[in-house]
Scaffold this active site. Structure first.
Site, PDB file in Angstrom:
ATOM      1  CE  LYS A 116      -3.801  -2.469   2.092  1.00 41.27           C
ATOM      2  NZ  LYS A 116      -4.561  -2.881   3.270  1.00 41.27           N
ATOM      3  CD  GLN A 160      -3.397  -4.400   6.430  1.00 44.60           C
ATOM      4  OE1 GLN A 160      -3.233  -3.483   5.649  1.00 44.60           O
ATOM      5  NE2 GLN A 160      -4.147  -5.462   6.147  1.00 44.60           N
ATOM      6  CG  ASP A 175      -9.523  -0.046   4.589  1.00 45.65           C
ATOM      7  OD1 ASP A 175      -9.195  -0.330   3.417  1.00 45.65           O
ATOM      8  OD2 ASP A 175      -8.870  -0.409   5.588  1.00 45.65           O
TER       9      ASP A 175
END
Ligand code: NDP
Length: 285
Positions: free
Chosen positions: A53, A97, A120
């Site tokens: 990422k 995460q 997200d």
């Protein structure tokens, strides 16, 4: 024989588009979009995801910040970090995460992230906005799946779409996005009776279970678009999906491979979401 949907190439093209847009916007607004990624502990899979990422953010010309916290960090300290980033005017996107260590409440962490920086798309307000059809940040994997389906040129409107799996991060949101595209949507799960008779109805079949070969060629309608979201390790330790590619590719019209299908799209959509958060901020939305 099915046409392969090349997620890797499609994702690369999207990242190149984002890169051009980032350069243009930096010239216009005088700053780059900034993505901040928080990782807790040393889970090897999480470390790989986070590295990819951050690398992608750098590739598209965004600023990226990586905050690595020890496995033992308290929930309070993690929430404090997130609150600071929420207040930081130079941070556009925040991603924590998952999974987190057991002593930390994931829902609390997700809902502490500002909904406007929730790249997200997991914040409860973004989830709610998605379900009522209002402006929201769409979760990356489902957004990438819709992009892959559209890349085939197959019209979604009026078709039967079957989604196998009903998790909050993949199955449910992808079902809602397919509904938004005017598909007739069926969601199957672990209690579904006679899964093959359901999957055989699908003009568009999305499989997000996490079990190797849960869908085989005899369960696929001839000509269907098959999207394999699964990421599993087979007996030889090789990465594989949920669909038996060998048999399904003989029946489907289009199919995604694993690796090289949905996976790269998730990261490309993360870049797009970060850009959207930046634009919303700059445009005062
Ligand atoms: P979850 O474990 O959260 O959900 C799995 C779903 O599959 C559940 O809804 C479950 O049903 C259903 N299921 C389990 N067994 C069966 C069965 N025998 N028949 C039908 N349905 C069944 O997984 P996720 O949604 O998080 O992930 C699914 C897969 O996608 C995993 O392999 C994951 O690694 C991968 N993934 C890939 C991503 C990418 O970027 N490529 C991103 C996210 C996930 P029930 O609700 O009844 O328990």
């Amino acid at each position: 024989m099915a046409q392969i949907i090349d997620g890797k190439a499609i994702a690369a093209a999207i990242k190149d588009e984002v890169k051009l847009e980032v350069a243009r916007l930096e010239a216009e607004y005088g700053r780059k979009p900034c993505l901040c990624v928080i990782i807790v502990g040393e889970n090897p899979a999480s470390q790989v995801y986070v590295r990819n990422k951050v690398k992608s953010a750098e590739y598209v010309g965004m600023e990226s910040r990586l905050i690595a916290l020890p496995q033992t960090v308290s929930e309070e300290d993690l929430l404090d970090q997130i609150c600071k980033l929420n207040e930081d005017a130079l941070v556009d996107g925040i991603l924590v995460q998952l999974p987190l260590p057991k002593h930390i409440n994931e829902d609390k962490v997700i809902d502490t992230i500002s909904k406007d920086k929730d790249v997200d798309g997991f914040h409860i307000l973004n989830v709610g906005q998605l379900w009522v059809g209002k402006h929201c940040i769409t979760p990356c994997t489902p957004k990438g799946i819709i992009h892959l389906i559209k890349s085939t040129g197959v019209q979604v409107k009026g078709k039967i779409a079957v989604v196998v799996g009903r998790s909050n991060i993949v199955g449910k949101p992808v079902a809602k996005l397919l509904l938004d595209e005017n598909a007739t949507v069926i969601v199957a799960h672990s209690r579904t009776e006679d899964l093959p008779s359901i999957t055989r109805l699908a003009d568009i079949l999305v499989v997000a279970v996490g079990r190797e070969n849960i869908v085989t060629g005899d369960m696929v309608k001839p000509g269907a678009v098959v999207i394999d979201v699964g990421m599993n390790r087979n007996a030889d330790g090789k990465l594989c999906g949920d669909v038996d590619f060998e048999s399904a590719s003989k029946v489907a019209g289009f199919i995604t491979p694993v690796p090289g299908g949905v996976g790269p799209m998730t990261i490309a959509m993360l870049m797009k979401n970060t850009l959207e958060c930046y634009l919303d901020k700059e445009n005062g939305k």
